[in-house]
Design a protein around this motif. Structure first.
Motif, PDB file in Angstrom:
ATOM      1  N   LEU A 235       0.893  -1.181   0.202  1.00 19.74           N
ATOM      2  CA  LEU A 235       0.073  -0.072  -0.028  1.00 19.74           C
ATOM      3  C   LEU A 235       0.922   1.218  -0.003  1.00 19.74           C
ATOM      4  CD1 LEU A 235      -2.791  -1.004   2.453  1.00 19.74           C
ATOM      5  CD2 LEU A 235      -3.105  -0.563   0.004  1.00 19.74           C
ATOM      6  N   HIS A 236       1.754   1.239   0.681  1.00 18.13           N
ATOM      7  CA  HIS A 236       2.860   2.578   0.758  1.00 18.13           C
ATOM      8  C   HIS A 236       3.810   2.569  -0.438  1.00 18.13           C
ATOM      9  CE1 HIS A 236       1.704   3.702   4.859  1.00 18.13           C
ATOM     10  NE2 HIS A 236       1.786   2.420   5.186  1.00 18.13           N
ATOM     11  N   ASP A 237       4.167   1.307  -1.056  1.00 17.95           N
ATOM     12  CA  ASP A 237       5.138   1.494  -2.089  1.00 17.95           C
ATOM     13  C   ASP A 237       4.675   0.712  -3.128  1.00 17.95           C
ATOM     14  OD1 ASP A 237       6.996   3.358  -0.418  1.00 17.95           O
ATOM     15  OD2 ASP A 237       7.499   1.540   0.685  1.00 17.95           O
ATOM     16  N   SER A 238       3.408   0.765  -3.560  1.00 22.75           N
ATOM     17  CA  SER A 238       2.987  -0.180  -4.870  1.00 22.75           C
ATOM     18  C   SER A 238       3.997   0.303  -6.146  1.00 22.75           C
ATOM     19  CB  SER A 238       1.476   0.150  -5.205  1.00 22.75           C
ATOM     20  OG  SER A 238       1.254   1.445  -5.226  1.00 22.75           O
ATOM     21  N   LEU A 239       4.124  -0.668  -7.015  1.00 29.56           N
ATOM     22  CA  LEU A 239       4.905  -0.374  -8.156  1.00 29.56           C
ATOM     23  C   LEU A 239       4.166   0.042  -9.359  1.00 29.56           C
ATOM     24  CD1 LEU A 239       7.532  -3.335  -7.794  1.00 29.56           C
ATOM     25  CD2 LEU A 239       7.737  -1.008  -6.970  1.00 29.56           C
ATOM     26  N   SER A 240       2.897  -0.027  -9.234  1.00 33.52           N
ATOM     27  CA  SER A 240       1.743   0.269 -10.266  1.00 33.52           C
ATOM     28  C   SER A 240       0.426   0.135  -9.717  1.00 33.52           C
ATOM     29  CB  SER A 240       1.841  -0.974 -11.452  1.00 33.52           C
ATOM     30  OG  SER A 240       1.315  -2.146 -10.958  1.00 33.52           O
ATOM     31  N   SER A 241      -0.475   0.900 -10.694  1.00 33.56           N
ATOM     32  CA  SER A 241      -1.784   1.007 -10.148  1.00 33.56           C
ATOM     33  C   SER A 241      -2.469  -0.267 -10.134  1.00 33.56           C
ATOM     34  CB  SER A 241      -2.526   1.931 -11.115  1.00 33.56           C
ATOM     35  OG  SER A 241      -2.471   1.380 -12.451  1.00 33.56           O
TER      36      SER A 241
END
Length: 316
Positions: A235-241
């Motif tokens: 949630l904090h550091d997602s790599l894509s939507s």
């Protein structure tokens, strides 16, 4: 000036292409108006222009076919070297054919540059009767063919680069979503096959987006309160939507599991509320927004405990 806007040609580019096309058609009308049989000359000129647009558009299509950035699609837990973002391999035959034809055409064209003036004269002589004949018909026919071939090439290239890339991206996302949903449904059977919490954590810790998404899909299909920290990290550091959507869905699934502490619930709510504060990360009327709002409804804000009333001094 930007060429595209949200996958569509920018208005200025559309106006420019329309003006170029209109100028060419105006030249056709003006030239054929002086012919003895102007209707026949106009029809022939339009057919020549249309054929050149189609030929140029086909060439522009071959040059504009987008490249696949990630081939291969291993999302299996035992293949931690995978760098794909999905569990499938897109068919790249059209891309390879486009690459081969582009190289062949370029190679053949470069070797024939010396003979280009002669070829254009031959083309003009061959097309002259179609545009009405007479003085200057050969030169006009050659210019007409080159003009509309270039217009067709530019239009075909732009439309292919914008529309086809977008269409392929949508198709890839749908295929990836199907793969992730299948992983979530099969989470229970995968657990029986030996893919437990440690393997899920290992998949997520690789940092590969495809494996992170598959790990979140497993957590969505098999909620684990011991993996709340993985969901929070996503949630904090997602790599894509798309990964953010999977993290939100995993967070929603884990809310139904027993054993969540008040601190974990508060951390989930804080992380989701922080994401919702950014309308670009979680746009309105998106699936991410809907899942995030559902999470916040299930995890109400903690209210401060009422202070204890002060004790009245007792009379002696």
């Amino acid at each position: 000036m930007t060429i595209d806007r949200d996958g569509e040609l920018a208005p200025a580019v559309q106006a420019g292409l329309a003006a170029v096309l209109a100028a060419g058609l105006a030249g056709v009308v003006l030239f054929t108006a002086s012919a003895q049989d102007w209707a026949r000359a106009l029809g022939g000129s339009l057919m020549v222009a249309g054929g050149c647009v189609v030929a140029g558009g086909l060439l522009g299509f071959l040059f504009g076919i987008p490249k696949v950035l990630t081939s291969g699609a291993a999302a299996h837990p035992d293949d931690l070297q995978s760098t794909s973002t999905s569990s499938y391999a897109p068919n790249t035959n059209l891309e390879q054919v486009s690459d081969w034809l582009t190289k062949i055409l370029l190679g053949a064209g470069l070797t024939q540059l010396v003979t280009l003036p002669h070829r254009l004269r031959q083309l003009g002589d061959a097309l002259a009767p179609l545009v009405g004949g007479g003085a200057g018909a050969a030169q006009f026919a050659a210019a007409l063919a080159v003009y509309f071939a270039v217009v067709g090439f530019v239009s075909g290239w732009l439309l292919t680069r914008l529309r086809m890339a977008r269409a392929l991206t949508v198709a890839d996302r749908e295929t990836l979503a199907d793969s992730v949903n299948q992983t979530a449904v099969a989470a229970g059977s995968l657990s029986e096959a030996g893919i437990g919490p440690e393997q899920v954590r290992t998949m997520f810790d690789t940092g590969v987006q495809g494996l992170r998404i598959q790990a979140l899909a497993l957590l969505k299909g098999r909620p684990d309160t011991g993996a709340v920290d993985l969901i929070l990290r996503a949630l904090h550091d997602s790599l894509s939507s798309f990964e953010l959507l999977q993290a939100l869905q995993a967070a929603r699934a884990v809310l139904d599991a027993d054993g969540l502490t008040p601190d974990q619930l508060a951390e989930i709510r804080t992380a989701v509320a922080k994401k919702m504060a950014n309308s670009r990360t979680v746009p309105p009327r998106s699936r991410r927004r809907a899942v995030a709002e559902e999470i916040l409804r299930h995890v109400p804000a903690q209210r401060p405990e009422p202070a204890e009333p002060a004790k009245q001094p007792t009379e002696a």
